[in-house]
Design an enzyme around this catalytic site. Sequence first.
Site, PDB file in Angstrom:
ATOM      1  N   LYS A 212     112.849   6.291 -12.265  1.00 59.26           N
ATOM      2  CA  LYS A 212     112.878   7.574 -12.996  1.00 59.26           C
ATOM      3  C   LYS A 212     111.553   8.412 -12.630  1.00 59.26           C
ATOM      4  O   LYS A 212     110.267   7.925 -12.735  1.00 59.26           O
ATOM      5  CB  LYS A 212     112.993   7.403 -14.420  1.00 59.26           C
ATOM      6  CG  LYS A 212     112.817   8.769 -15.369  1.00 59.26           C
ATOM      7  CD  LYS A 212     112.826   8.191 -16.745  1.00 59.26           C
ATOM      8  CE  LYS A 212     112.909   9.627 -17.638  1.00 59.26           C
ATOM      9  NZ  LYS A 212     112.929   9.267 -19.056  1.00 59.26           N
ATOM     10  N   LYS A 264     116.939   8.578 -11.360  1.00 61.09           N
ATOM     11  CA  LYS A 264     116.839   9.868 -12.009  1.00 61.09           C
ATOM     12  C   LYS A 264     115.597  10.729 -11.716  1.00 61.09           C
ATOM     13  O   LYS A 264     114.501  10.220 -11.810  1.00 61.09           O
ATOM     14  CB  LYS A 264     116.780   9.717 -13.573  1.00 61.09           C
ATOM     15  CG  LYS A 264     116.582  10.917 -14.433  1.00 61.09           C
ATOM     16  CD  LYS A 264     116.425  10.844 -15.842  1.00 61.09           C
ATOM     17  CE  LYS A 264     116.489  11.707 -16.868  1.00 61.09           C
ATOM     18  NZ  LYS A 264     116.295  11.480 -18.277  1.00 61.09           N
TER      19      LYS A 264
END
Length: 340
Positions: A212, A264
């Site tokens: 992320k 992400k």
Amino acid sequence: MVDTPPEGTPHTFEPVTGPVVRPRRLRTTPALRRMVAEVAVEPRQLVLPLFVREGISEPRPISSMPGVFQHTRSSLVAAAAEAAELGLGGVMLFGIPEVKDAVGSGAIDPSGILNLAINDVVAEVGDGLTVMSDLCLDEFTDHGHCGLLTPDGRIDNDKTLGAYAEMALAQADAGVDMVGPSGMMDGQVGVIRAALDAVQHTDVSILAYSAKYASAFYGPFREAVDSSLVGDRRTYQQDPANALEGVREALLDVAQGADLVMVKPALAYLDVLRRVRDAVDVPVAAYNISGEYAMVEAAAANGWIDREAAILETLTSIRRAGADVILTYWASEAARLLRR
């Protein structure tokens, strides 16, 4: 000096020998293109993120994400029921409390908005949909960070792990199928797995937000969850310059018990997604995030692109890069498009 034919004289050319290998043959008809397509997007691979807000009586539009809402508990249940009817793989729930505090106590409270929403959705859809929940403190803290703070304002990684364990137990008690630890604390997956297993929640699975990144594309999401963040999250989210680091984090999470791992954002990190897919032996998810959604919606609203074609092309690119599961705000609409 080169002789040129008089004006009006027809040109003559040597006969052209056509190629033996003609890749265009496999593009001749829609049926043929469909038959040889290397990847396909299916509704079962899509997860719909949903926001539920405490204390509102009507769904509230999110201005930077046209078509996306902060839901009431009842409208959330309706959206989840539609997702199940469309054959989506799951929903990812985010809660927005009325009151925040320094330790995010609303995340652990059984009567907190997210835990109530989990219970509502599970009661509605049963086994027809994988009910997932965001496991992070940022929506519940008045400082907007994903972890607990030290007196001098730094993230206390290990104290935060204890809070994550409690949050996981609260979500499991509410009936969640899968928790999604997204705070990027070191060791979070192992602590959550141990906490769940210690009280026989062994069937609750973990979707680890492994790679992320500290991205510029999260802006609309901050509006969606009424973020209180001041500053940034660069001390715990990953540096956009680093790809190997994303693979390393994914491998660490698998070793700690993650059932799926996630990259992400998706579109600016398709190379990382491919590397993670090649490195791990569990399913890989990618989050087609708010800024990616907003860019397409804004361009389409201005008439610059074909919106529906852009949606499907975007999702196909994420699948092609290696995602088994895609979290996307277009999930329900894409499922309807794919039925055509």
